[in-house]
Design a protein around this motif. Structure first.
Motif, short mmCIF file in Angstrom:
data_model
loop_
_atom_site.label_atom_id
_atom_site.label_comp_id
_atom_site.label_asym_id
_atom_site.label_seq_id
_atom_site.Cartn_x
_atom_site.Cartn_y
_atom_site.Cartn_z
N ASP A 1 0.86 -1.20 0.00
CA ASP A 1 0.00 0.00 0.00
C ASP A 1 0.89 1.24 0.00
O ASP A 1 1.12 1.87 1.03
N VAL A 2 1.36 1.60 -1.16
CA VAL A 2 2.27 2.74 -1.30
C VAL A 2 1.47 3.97 -1.72
O VAL A 2 0.77 3.93 -2.74
N PRO A 3 1.54 5.07 -0.96
CA PRO A 3 0.81 6.28 -1.35
C PRO A 3 1.46 6.95 -2.56
O PRO A 3 2.67 6.89 -2.75
N PHE A 4 0.60 7.59 -3.37
CA PHE A 4 1.10 8.30 -4.54
C PHE A 4 1.45 9.74 -4.18
O PHE A 4 1.01 10.28 -3.16
N LEU A 5 2.24 10.35 -5.07
CA LEU A 5 2.68 11.72 -4.84
C LEU A 5 1.52 12.69 -4.82
O LEU A 5 1.50 13.65 -4.06
N GLY A 6 0.49 12.42 -5.62
CA GLY A 6 -0.67 13.30 -5.69
C GLY A 6 -0.45 14.48 -6.61
O GLY A 6 0.42 14.47 -7.49
N GLU B 1 -2.73 14.21 3.26
CA GLU B 1 -2.23 13.28 2.25
C GLU B 1 -0.73 13.50 1.99
O GLU B 1 0.03 12.53 1.81
N VAL B 2 -0.33 14.76 1.97
CA VAL B 2 1.09 15.06 1.76
C VAL B 2 1.92 14.52 2.92
O VAL B 2 3.00 13.91 2.72
N ASP B 3 1.44 14.73 4.17
CA ASP B 3 2.17 14.22 5.33
C ASP B 3 2.25 12.70 5.31
O ASP B 3 3.30 12.13 5.63
N ARG B 4 1.17 12.05 4.91
CA ARG B 4 1.19 10.59 4.85
C ARG B 4 2.20 10.10 3.81
O ARG B 4 2.95 9.14 4.04
N CYS C 1 11.56 20.59 -2.94
CA CYS C 1 11.01 21.18 -4.16
C CYS C 1 9.49 21.21 -4.17
O CYS C 1 8.90 21.86 -5.05
N ASP C 2 8.83 20.52 -3.24
CA ASP C 2 7.37 20.38 -3.25
C ASP C 2 6.71 21.73 -2.99
O ASP C 2 6.90 22.34 -1.94
N PRO C 3 5.93 22.25 -3.97
CA PRO C 3 5.27 23.56 -3.75
C PRO C 3 4.20 23.49 -2.68
O PRO C 3 3.91 24.49 -2.02
N ARG C 4 3.62 22.30 -2.47
CA ARG C 4 2.60 22.18 -1.43
C ARG C 4 3.21 22.36 -0.04
O ARG C 4 2.61 23.00 0.83
N VAL C 5 4.41 21.80 0.13
CA VAL C 5 5.08 21.95 1.42
C VAL C 5 5.44 23.41 1.65
O VAL C 5 5.29 23.95 2.75
#
Length: 484
Positions: free
Chosen positions: A134-139, A147-150, A213-217
């Motif tokens: 169960d690997v989460p996707f980058l989104g 979701e980003v934290d997970r 590099c993540d703009p959401r972060v």
């Protein structure tokens, strides 16, 4: 599987069995595109196809001229199936798949501007190594912060099944003894651990670069920064407001303190004035009291003189009553006692307490002198005194005690203290302040128990049980009279 199209290895006949570990096993079996996605059935199917085509016996029957070493390359096909035909051997080969791209994007402007395009493919490529399926996707840019934290929590704690036993340099099967085999295993384990550490560092570098590099972060950090700034400003405003309120409260307290000090000063001045006035009043009162005391002393001297004359009169009357006792007894025998006679009798009993010489003769003389009925004998007075009801004596005693209490309080300032007056000339012995204190303490110490008044009499030195009981009744009547 029947529709599976195999891509034959271009240089399959040029494979060298001595270097079979360097070959691409998927390409040898005709599966260069499926690779790790190929199922075990597909690998088995591909191997059968290759056997039907390249087995030495098949080639001979087809008329192919074969030399002495013509079947060498078929060994490479067999080796490829041995590596991919079992899960454990296949995993060891997949871990070092030569076609896998181990590159990690750098923290560049291009990577930041095209974050999702660059990093989505990299993470999807590397998720094949995860033990957890169960690997989460980058989104995408609309993913929630949860979701980003997970996603980043998963990759920062990434557990890879990748192992490097395929690259072991020491073949323990060639060991001559157990000691050499253990030494080879130790060398192989050290090499695997080194490669595993490098792989973990590569994954960590990938996650760190993506996080940077993540703009959401960045957006989340900016929001958090703004939120913290707002909270900081709110706290600063709250502190400022609290300080203002504290200063206002202190100012109010200071004003109240000043007012209180002013009031205290005014009260002090007022009290000083009252004290001064009180001293003036005390001076005037002392002057009046001294005058009263002088008058009281004169009155006491006069009373003493009257008392001496009364004693002389009583002595004369006593001698006279003795001579008339016989004559008067027959005449007065059976005469009724009037209310005034009883009052005179009670007064004489109080005037001449127990212990007086010839008490009842003196009482009879006093009664014959001050009552309308003459000729009362000592025996008649004694008998009538015994027959008097206790309530009458008690009422008389209470009335006298009340009058005494009233007299003491009205002329308290003019009279001497109880310590100075220890004896009354017209009644029973007076109670001193020390005796009064002892009586009150004994009443508290000995409540309503057996032999109470005996214990109280023992505690009050110089007083009998009867005197203590009479004094207690007097105190009760005085308290009732004061309340009334």
């Amino acid at each position: 599987d029947e529709d599976l199209k195999l891509i034959e290895y271009p240089d399959i006949k040029g494979l060298d069995p001595k270097h079979w570990k360097d070959q691409d096993h998927y390409a040898v079996l005709g599966l260069p595109t499926l690779r790790h996605r190929a199922t075990q059935d597909q690998i088995k199917f591909a191997y059968r196809k290759m056997v039907l085509k390249h087995h030495p016996d098949k080639r001979r029957r087809a008329g192919e001229k074969m030399g002495r070493d013509a079947d060498d390359y078929f060994t490479c096909i067999t080796r490829a199936y041995e590596m991919l035909g079992t899960l454990e051997a296949r995993r060891s080969y997949d871990s070092i798949d030569p076609n896998f791209d181990n590159d990690v994007p750098t923290n560049s402007k291009s990577a930041r501007e095209n974050f999702f395009k660059v990093f989505t493919e990299v993470f999807e490529r590397n998720m094949r190594w995860s033990v957890d399926p169960d690997v989460p996707f980058l989104g995408d840019e609309w993913s929630t912060i949860e979701e980003v934290d997970r996603f980043y929590n998963f990759w920062y704690n990434f557990n890879s099944w990748r192992e490097y036993s395929y690259l072991d340099e020491e073949n323990k099967e060639k060991a001559e003894d157990a000691y050499e085999r253990r030494w080879m295993e130790k060398q192989n384990r050290a090499a695997r651990a080194t490669r595993k550490k490098e792989e973990n560092q590569r994954i960590r570098q990938l996650v760190d670069t993506a996080y940077a590099c993540d703009p959401r972060v960045k957006r989340y950090k900016d929001d958090e920064k703004k939120k913290k700034e707002m909270e900081k400003n709110a706290r600063a405003n709250a502190i400022k407001k609290a300080n203002e309120e504290r200063i206002a409260a202190e100012r109010g307290k200071q004003m109240l303190l000043e007012e209180e000090q002013k009031r205290i000063e005014e009260e002090r001045v007022r009290k000083q004035t009252e004290v001064k006035k009180e001293k003036e009043r005390e001076k005037k009162l002392m002057k009046k009291e001294r005058q009263k005391l002088k008058a009281y002393c004169k009155l006491q001297a006069l009373r003493e003189q009257v008392h001496q004359e009364k004693l002389k009169h009583l002595e004369a009357a006593s001698s006279k009553s003795k001579s008339n006792a016989v004559n008067g007894a027959s005449n007065n025998k059976g005469k009724p006692w009037t209310y005034s006679d009883i009052q005179v009798l009670v007064k004489s009993v109080n005037l001449f307490p127990a212990g007086t010489n010839d008490r009842w003769e003196v009482v009879a003389t006093y009664v014959n002198t001050h009552s309308a009925t003459k000729g009362r004998t000592a025996k008649e007075c004694l008998a009538r005194a015994k027959n008097l009801k206790e309530s009458e004596l008690k009422a008389e005693v209470n009335q006298k005690a009340f009058e005494k209490f009233q007299e003491q309080h009205q002329s308290e300032a003019a009279k001497p203290s109880d310590a100075d007056i220890t004896k009354r000339m017209d009644g029973p012995r007076a109670w001193t302040s020390e005796e009064q204190k002892r009586l009150e303490q004994a009443l508290k110490t000995f409540p309503s128990t057996a032999q109470r008044w005996d214990r109280i009499a023992d505690a009050v030195t110089g007083r009998s049980k009867k005197e203590c009981m009479v004094r207690y009744k007097e105190l009760v009547e005085m308290v009732k009279a004061k309340k009334a």
